[in-house]
Scaffold this motif. Structure first.
Motif, PDB file in Angstrom:
ATOM      1  N   LEU A 132       0.686  -1.225  -0.220  1.00  0.00           N
ATOM      2  CA  LEU A 132       0.012  -0.020  -0.147  1.00  0.00           C
ATOM      3  C   LEU A 132       0.928   0.960   0.107  1.00  0.00           C
ATOM      4  N   ASP A 133       1.671   0.420   0.801  1.00  0.00           N
ATOM      5  CA  ASP A 133       2.961   2.251   0.456  1.00  0.00           C
ATOM      6  C   ASP A 133       3.588   2.907  -0.204  1.00  0.00           C
ATOM      7  N   ASP A 134       4.226   1.458  -1.172  1.00  0.00           N
ATOM      8  CA  ASP A 134       4.266   1.334  -2.044  1.00  0.00           C
ATOM      9  C   ASP A 134       3.695   1.536  -3.629  1.00  0.00           C
ATOM     10  N   TYR A 135       2.709   1.482  -3.327  1.00  0.00           N
ATOM     11  CA  TYR A 135       1.233   1.692  -5.047  1.00  0.00           C
ATOM     12  C   TYR A 135       0.203   2.788  -4.600  1.00  0.00           C
ATOM     13  N   VAL A 136       0.097   3.711  -3.396  1.00  0.00           N
ATOM     14  CA  VAL A 136      -1.127   3.864  -3.260  1.00  0.00           C
ATOM     15  C   VAL A 136      -0.797   5.371  -2.443  1.00  0.00           C
ATOM     16  N   LEU A 137      -1.370   6.030  -3.662  1.00  0.00           N
ATOM     17  CA  LEU A 137      -0.903   7.834  -3.328  1.00  0.00           C
ATOM     18  C   LEU A 137      -1.641   8.117  -1.732  1.00  0.00           C
ATOM     19  N   SER A 138      -1.410   8.705  -0.916  1.00  0.00           N
ATOM     20  CA  SER A 138      -2.041   8.643   0.703  1.00  0.00           C
ATOM     21  C   SER A 138      -1.299  10.035   1.779  1.00  0.00           C
ATOM     22  N   MET A 139      -2.035  10.270   1.648  1.00  0.00           N
ATOM     23  CA  MET A 139      -1.571  11.618   2.976  1.00  0.00           C
ATOM     24  C   MET A 139      -2.232  11.550   4.604  1.00  0.00           C
ATOM     25  N   HIS A 140      -1.644  10.914   5.065  1.00  0.00           N
ATOM     26  CA  HIS A 140      -2.539  11.711   6.909  1.00  0.00           C
ATOM     27  C   HIS A 140      -2.442  13.262   7.436  1.00  0.00           C
ATOM     28  N   PHE A 141      -3.364  14.160   7.649  1.00  0.00           N
ATOM     29  CA  PHE A 141      -3.029  14.682   8.503  1.00  0.00           C
ATOM     30  C   PHE A 141      -3.549  15.449  10.624  1.00  0.00           C
ATOM     31  N   ASP A 142      -3.444  16.162  10.477  1.00  0.00           N
ATOM     32  CA  ASP A 142      -3.844  16.284  11.416  1.00  0.00           C
ATOM     33  C   ASP A 142      -4.665  17.657  11.275  1.00  0.00           C
ATOM     34  N   LEU A 143      -5.217  17.892  12.843  1.00  0.00           N
ATOM     35  CA  LEU A 143      -6.674  18.139  13.134  1.00  0.00           C
ATOM     36  C   LEU A 143      -5.941  19.861  12.281  1.00  0.00           C
ATOM     37  N   HIS A 144      -5.382  20.346  11.834  1.00  0.00           N
ATOM     38  CA  HIS A 144      -4.566  21.753  10.946  1.00  0.00           C
ATOM     39  C   HIS A 144      -4.511  21.847   9.550  1.00  0.00           C
ATOM     40  N   LEU A 145      -4.731  20.519   9.449  1.00  0.00           N
ATOM     41  CA  LEU A 145      -4.844  20.121   7.298  1.00  0.00           C
ATOM     42  C   LEU A 145      -2.687  20.404   7.530  1.00  0.00           C
ATOM     43  N   HIS A 146      -1.492  19.566   8.551  1.00  0.00           N
ATOM     44  CA  HIS A 146      -0.664  19.308   8.319  1.00  0.00           C
ATOM     45  C   HIS A 146      -0.116  18.202   8.183  1.00  0.00           C
ATOM     46  N   ILE A 147       0.547  18.263   6.842  1.00  0.00           N
ATOM     47  CA  ILE A 147       0.622  16.580   6.712  1.00  0.00           C
ATOM     48  C   ILE A 147       1.384  15.696   7.677  1.00  0.00           C
ATOM     49  N   THR A 148       1.033  14.870   9.194  1.00  0.00           N
ATOM     50  CA  THR A 148       1.379  14.015   9.583  1.00  0.00           C
ATOM     51  C   THR A 148       2.164  12.757   8.775  1.00  0.00           C
ATOM     52  N   LYS A 149       1.693  12.354   7.689  1.00  0.00           N
ATOM     53  CA  LYS A 149       1.736  10.956   7.563  1.00  0.00           C
ATOM     54  C   LYS A 149       1.773  10.669   5.771  1.00  0.00           C
ATOM     55  N   ILE A 150       2.910  10.381   4.755  1.00  0.00           N
ATOM     56  CA  ILE A 150       2.768  10.409   3.962  1.00  0.00           C
ATOM     57  C   ILE A 150       2.994   9.083   2.810  1.00  0.00           C
ATOM     58  N   SER A 151       2.219   8.228   1.863  1.00  0.00           N
ATOM     59  CA  SER A 151       3.248   6.902   1.255  1.00  0.00           C
ATOM     60  C   SER A 151       4.197   7.454   0.660  1.00  0.00           C
ATOM     61  N   THR A 152       5.387   6.735  -0.286  1.00  0.00           N
ATOM     62  CA  THR A 152       6.115   6.440  -0.479  1.00  0.00           C
ATOM     63  C   THR A 152       6.190   6.701  -2.095  1.00  0.00           C
ATOM     64  N   ALA A 153       5.061   6.166  -2.340  1.00  0.00           N
ATOM     65  CA  ALA A 153       4.212   6.470  -3.481  1.00  0.00           C
ATOM     66  C   ALA A 153       4.195   8.067  -4.034  1.00  0.00           C
ATOM     67  N   PHE A 154       2.989   8.760  -3.273  1.00  0.00           N
ATOM     68  CA  PHE A 154       3.493   9.985  -2.878  1.00  0.00           C
ATOM     69  C   PHE A 154       4.314  10.725  -3.188  1.00  0.00           C
ATOM     70  N   LEU A 155       5.356  10.503  -2.578  1.00  0.00           N
ATOM     71  CA  LEU A 155       6.338  11.316  -2.562  1.00  0.00           C
ATOM     72  C   LEU A 155       7.255  10.145  -3.987  1.00  0.00           C
ATOM     73  N   LYS A 156       7.466   9.331  -4.862  1.00  0.00           N
ATOM     74  CA  LYS A 156       7.774   8.882  -6.024  1.00  0.00           C
ATOM     75  C   LYS A 156       6.816  10.262  -7.008  1.00  0.00           C
ATOM     76  N   LEU A 157       5.532   9.917  -6.921  1.00  0.00           N
ATOM     77  CA  LEU A 157       5.246  11.075  -7.950  1.00  0.00           C
ATOM     78  C   LEU A 157       5.554  12.276  -7.743  1.00  0.00           C
ATOM     79  N   THR A 158       5.678  13.516  -7.033  1.00  0.00           N
ATOM     80  CA  THR A 158       6.101  14.106  -6.529  1.00  0.00           C
ATOM     81  C   THR A 158       7.245  14.291  -6.431  1.00  0.00           C
ATOM     82  N   GLU A 159       7.882  13.386  -6.097  1.00  0.00           N
ATOM     83  CA  GLU A 159       9.521  13.495  -6.428  1.00  0.00           C
ATOM     84  C   GLU A 159       9.730  14.329  -4.754  1.00  0.00           C
TER      85      GLU A 159
END
Length: 501
Positions: A132-159
């Motif tokens: 899931l981490d390698d192939y699915v684009l995903s992000m987690h946010f805190d209550l302030h919409l700050h990014i707390t977790k991000i998948s490896t697939a997302f990092l690969k796509l956005t560099e």
């Protein structure tokens, strides 16, 4: 011990050993140097080695290097701790050089400097997460919409690198062409506990743009509280004709305006219900004690008269005075809550520095202890706000930080106040080195009538009240988290009007 008792003990030991050997989990016994003294039948196939190859070898020998030290540290236990238990996930290398992920439980043995280890193969579970981490684009946010977790697939796509965007707001990766109304619509949707889905124009690390079809929804803890947001992302760049970008952006704005109107109405209704519920809960709690006192005093008088005993005048007056005082306390409680709920539109012009300095002055005036307070201002600017309410919240947070530091007897006590400006909101973070908030109560600290201190009579200005003021009076968000040395309370307060920037 008789021969019969010895035979019974041997039989019990044999039965116990038989149970352990037939267990589906790998069970072993190690010493403080991790040397394997015993392994059951299930232990061997998990690692692929025979019993002879395992016994007298250090268990850490089979681990990947990065897990050896953390595992060994868990064996550094005070001998007085007779019921020590710990858990750690490790990666071992099987005999066939395949990595195996093990959930490992460590338990101390009574009266012996040895440990029982229980290992479960969770490789398939970890593999699924890795896929899931390698192939699915995903992000987690805190209550302030700050990014707390991000998948490896997302990092690969956005560099991007993880360090580039974790801790940063969602806006960090969104294209500058995106109108503020889109973000307002996202916030309103999430505030109403709904899922937001739509297209967002994003920007890669090299500056090129791409389009995301993104779904964001709240995440809840087991108590039903929203603890953050999770999102699923799809690359929609190929589906969108670049010539249609301007018309698409305009369409998003038009839709956002209409949706914001609808969600504002929903928020008003939800807010009213929430305020009514929380107010009734708090009032019932605050009224219970004085009402009990009034009832007991009245029953006492009634009992004496029913028994034919006429209390003297002074005693009766004393009881009536006590009833009157309790009634006055009830009246004060109502007035306190009315002040929280009454509309207040008179805002004053101030700056973050002036506001925080006022709060610190009030805090120091009411505090006997000398604490070091460090202030970090990103920038100073003028804005309108309900100043007195924000100062009350800041003083209360500082007071809670001080009490935590004193309770834990922290040397070199320090409170840090950090202020910055983000997306038309004033962000204030108050951190301390008081040891943090226990994980099991972290989710409760903003709940009504929850306290780690001795309960006191009266409404008070606890963190629950701070939450009410922040949400109702200031229209903001307050959250708590733990850092390396203590706790951090974060305030995000929208600024309706800002000048002289």
């Amino acid at each position: 011990m008789s021969l019969e008792e010895i035979e019974i003990l041997k039989k019990n030991n044999q039965e116990l050993q038989e149970i352990i050997n037939n267990s589906w989990d790998g069970i072993g016994i190690i010493d403080k140097k991790t040397r394997l003294i015993y392994v059951n039948n299930a232990f061997m196939p998990i690692l692929g080695f025979s019993k002879n190859e395992l016994l007298n070898k250090e268990f850490t020998f089979f681990m990947q290097d990065r897990y050896k030290t953390p595992f060994s540290k868990l064996l550094e236990v005070d001998g007085k701790d007779k019921k020590y238990k710990a858990e750690i996930d490790i990666v071992c290398i099987r005999k066939d050089n395949v990595n195996v992920y093990l959930k490992t439980t460590i338990s101390s043995m009574l009266n012996k400097p040895l440990f029982v280890i229980n290992i479960k193969d969770i490789t398939s579970q970890i593999s699924t997460d890795e896929i899931l981490d390698d192939y699915v684009l995903s992000m987690h946010f805190d209550l302030h919409l700050h990014i707390t977790k991000i998948s490896t697939a997302f990092l690969k796509l956005t560099e991007y690198k993880k360090s580039d965007i974790v801790g940063k707001p969602l806006k960090q990766i969104v294209h500058k062409d995106t109108d503020e109304l889109i973000f307002e619509n996202i916030n309103k949707t999430l505030e109403t506990l709904q899922e937001w889905s739509g297209l967002l124009k994003a920007v890669k690390n090299d500056g090129t743009s791409l389009w995301f079809n993104i779904k964001i929804k709240p995440m809840y803890n087991k108590y039903g509280d929203v603890i953050g947001y999770t999102s699923l992302v799809f690359d929609a760049t190929k589906e969108i004709n670049l010539n249609d970008e301007s018309s698409l952006l305009q369409k998003q704005i038009d839709e956002a305006k209409e949706q914001i109107k609808q969600k504002d109405q929903l928020l008003i209704q939800q807010s009213k219900l929430s305020i009514m519920t929380e107010t009734m809960q708090k009032l019932s709690h605050e009224w219970r004690q004085p009402l009990n006192i009034i009832s007991l005093q009245a029953q006492k008088l009634e009992f004496e008269y029913s028994m034919g005993v006429t209390p003297d005048t002074d005693k009766t007056i004393k009881v009536l005075d006590k009833i009157k005082n309790e009634a006055n306390e009830l009246s004060k409680t109502i007035e306190s809550f009315q002040s929280y709920l009454k509309p207040d539109t008179k805002k004053s012009l101030t700056t973050p520095k002036a506001l925080i300095d006022k709060a610190i002055d009030i805090f120091k005036t009411n505090s006997k202890e000398e604490l070091k307070i460090e202030k970090i201002y990103e920038e100073n600017f003028s804005f309108f706000i309900l100043e007195k309410y924000l100062i009350v919240v800041l003083v209360n947070i500082l007071t809670n930080a001080k009490e935590q530091i004193i309770r834990n007897k922290i040397a070199n006590a320090l409170i840090e106040i950090k202020q910055y400006h983000l997306d038309n909101s004033l962000i204030i973070e108050i951190s301390d080195n008081g040891g943090g908030i226990k994980d099991e109560i972290l989710h409760k600290i903003f709940e009504p009538y929850f306290s780690t201190k001795e309960k006191k009579h009266g409404v008070g200005l606890g963190l629950y009240t701070s939450k009410l003021i922040t949400n109702i009076k200031l229209g903001g968000v307050i959250t708590a988290s733990n850092s390396e040395f203590g706790a951090t309370i974060k305030l995000s307060i929208p600024i309706e009007e800002e000048i002289n920037r």
